[in-house]
Design a protein around this motif. Structure first.
Motif, PDB file in Angstrom:
ATOM      1  N   ASP A 335       0.826  -1.201   0.000  1.00  0.00           N
ATOM      2  CA  ASP A 335       0.000   0.000   0.000  1.00  0.00           C
ATOM      3  C   ASP A 335       0.863   1.253   0.000  1.00  0.00           C
ATOM      4  O   ASP A 335       0.417   2.316   0.389  1.00  0.00           O
ATOM      5  N   THR A 336       2.119   1.118  -0.408  1.00  0.00           N
ATOM      6  CA  THR A 336       3.053   2.247  -0.453  1.00  0.00           C
ATOM      7  C   THR A 336       3.458   2.478  -1.902  1.00  0.00           C
ATOM      8  O   THR A 336       3.696   1.534  -2.647  1.00  0.00           O
ATOM      9  N   ARG A 337       3.556   3.753  -2.268  1.00  0.00           N
ATOM     10  CA  ARG A 337       3.987   4.102  -3.611  1.00  0.00           C
ATOM     11  C   ARG A 337       5.330   4.809  -3.516  1.00  0.00           C
ATOM     12  O   ARG A 337       5.626   5.473  -2.518  1.00  0.00           O
ATOM     13  N   VAL A 338       6.128   4.672  -4.546  1.00  0.00           N
ATOM     14  CA  VAL A 338       7.482   5.212  -4.532  1.00  0.00           C
ATOM     15  C   VAL A 338       7.754   5.939  -5.839  1.00  0.00           C
ATOM     16  O   VAL A 338       7.159   5.641  -6.878  1.00  0.00           O
ATOM     17  N   LEU A 339       8.662   6.894  -5.742  1.00  0.00           N
ATOM     18  CA  LEU A 339       9.189   7.595  -6.910  1.00  0.00           C
ATOM     19  C   LEU A 339      10.546   6.988  -7.235  1.00  0.00           C
ATOM     20  O   LEU A 339      11.423   6.917  -6.373  1.00  0.00           O
ATOM     21  N   GLN A 340      10.720   6.565  -8.483  1.00  0.00           N
ATOM     22  CA  GLN A 340      11.967   5.915  -8.865  1.00  0.00           C
ATOM     23  C   GLN A 340      12.916   6.950  -9.479  1.00  0.00           C
ATOM     24  O   GLN A 340      12.546   7.683 -10.398  1.00  0.00           O
TER      25      GLN A 340
END
Length: 366
Positions: A335-340
């Motif tokens: 449920d976590t989003r990340v910026l690559q």
């Protein structure tokens, strides 16, 4: 005697054992040092993230255009190859047989067209010319007999029936002459242009079928892709050989005799560029506001807290995606989003491997 002394002794011993166990259970265990110290950030203010090592062109997962049984594998892990080199090929016996049939059909159409273009044959004209000469002589003969019958009839000694029959014979002879001359002209004219057009269309169709089968044969031979090296001029087409990258074979997951499908996501052979390594850093969505493009950073391999590699900013992929645990499993749910963010390892011949995880610290100081 036994009951008087033994039972109290057992009770006292059990009580002592219970007290000893309770005392040990209430003691705080001494702190245990980790087998390997975790990496420490050299920055006072930082943005931390997990990184994974990848080639400069990312991992190129080579698949198959069509499904089939592998005939031969031409590369091994850690080989250096260039664009266009053969990786593996599939069984091509059926396509080779089909190509032979279509080549024969094309050659037949080509021979038919060549025959029509070469018409008429030199040997066909003399018999027809002789037929025309024979028909002319026959006309002269019939006209001579008809003139004789006409004079006899005019002099009153000939029969009217003979006059009519010889008149009809002259008309038949003249018709036979016209037929012979028409046959000669037809043969001299050669093939009809529309028949030649039909044959040319059949030849073009047969040639297209041969090209189609050759394309299918080429699809059974999987080669290294043509990838433009970073920084090369993107307007040059076709890509010059000097602008193509060289590859290193990272993984080979197929053997001769195995069946491969054309399904998406099947990693048959994995390629990467030979040269500088990149690190794909996952910045948590809670830290995106603190991240600024161009921030310097360092990377520490897992298990080597004293080893640090300086990082150089390359680019940001401006699409925030769900976080993965870097295990490659397609059943993970987070449920976590990340910026690559992509960084380059600013070190030559760094002892790192593609797919290795790193602890990354980015300098967030003003």
């Amino acid at each position: 005697m036994l009951t008087r002394y033994l039972l109290p002794a057992l009770a006292g011993l059990s009580f002592s054992f219970a007290v000893l166990q309770m005392t040990r259970a209430q003691q705080t265990p001494p702190p245990v040092s980790p087998p390997v110290d975790p990496g420490k950030s050299p920055f006072g203010k930082q943005v931390a993230g997990a990184g994974i090592v990848e080639p400069e062109t990312e991992n190129i997962t080579v698949g198959s255009h069509v499904a089939g049984v592998v005939k031969a594998v031409h590369v091994r892990v850690d080989d250096r190859i260039k664009a266009g080199d053969l990786l593996f090929d599939l069984d091509d016996r059926q396509m080779a047989a089909e190509l032979a049939v279509r080549v024969a059909a094309r050659d037949s159409a080509a021979a038919q067209l060549a025959k029509q273009d070469a018409m008429p044959r030199p040997e066909e004209l003399p018999p027809l010319e002789a037929k025309v000469a024979e028909a002319r002589a026959n006309v002269i003969d019939k006209e001579t007999l008809f003139d004789r019958a006409r004079r006899e009839t005019e002099s009153g000694i000939g029969a009217g029936e003979t006059f009519d029959s010889r008149k009809i014979a002259v008309a038949v002879a003249r018709a036979q002459l016209r037929q012979a001359e028409a046959n000669l002209e037809l043969t001299r004219a050669g093939a009809w242009k529309f028949d030649a057009a039909v044959t040319r269309a059949a030849l073009a169709q047969a040639q297209s079928q041969c090209d189609q089968t050759r394309t299918e044969l080429e699809r059974l031979r999987v080669t290294a892709p043509r990838v433009r090296r970073p920084g090369a001029d993107r307007t040059r087409d076709p890509i010059p050989p000097a602008d193509l990258v060289q590859f290193r074979v990272l993984q080979v997951s197929v053997r001769p005799g195995e069946y491969v499908s054309a399904a998406a996501g099947q990693a048959i052979i994995v390629l990467g560029t030979v040269g500088r390594l990149h690190v794909r850093v996952d910045v948590d969505e809670n830290d995106i506001a603190r991240f600024k493009p161009g921030m310097p950073g360092v990377a520490t391999p897992r298990g080597e807290a004293q080893t640090r590699f300086p990082l150089k900013f390359v680019r940001v992929e401006p699409y925030v995606i769900p976080k993965k645990s870097l295990t490659g499993g397609n059943t993970e749910r987070v449920d976590t989003r990340v910026l690559q963010v992509i960084y380059a390892i600013d070190a030559v011949d760094a002892p790192l491997y593609v797919g290795q995880q790193l602890d990354v610290s980015l300098d967030a100081a003003p």
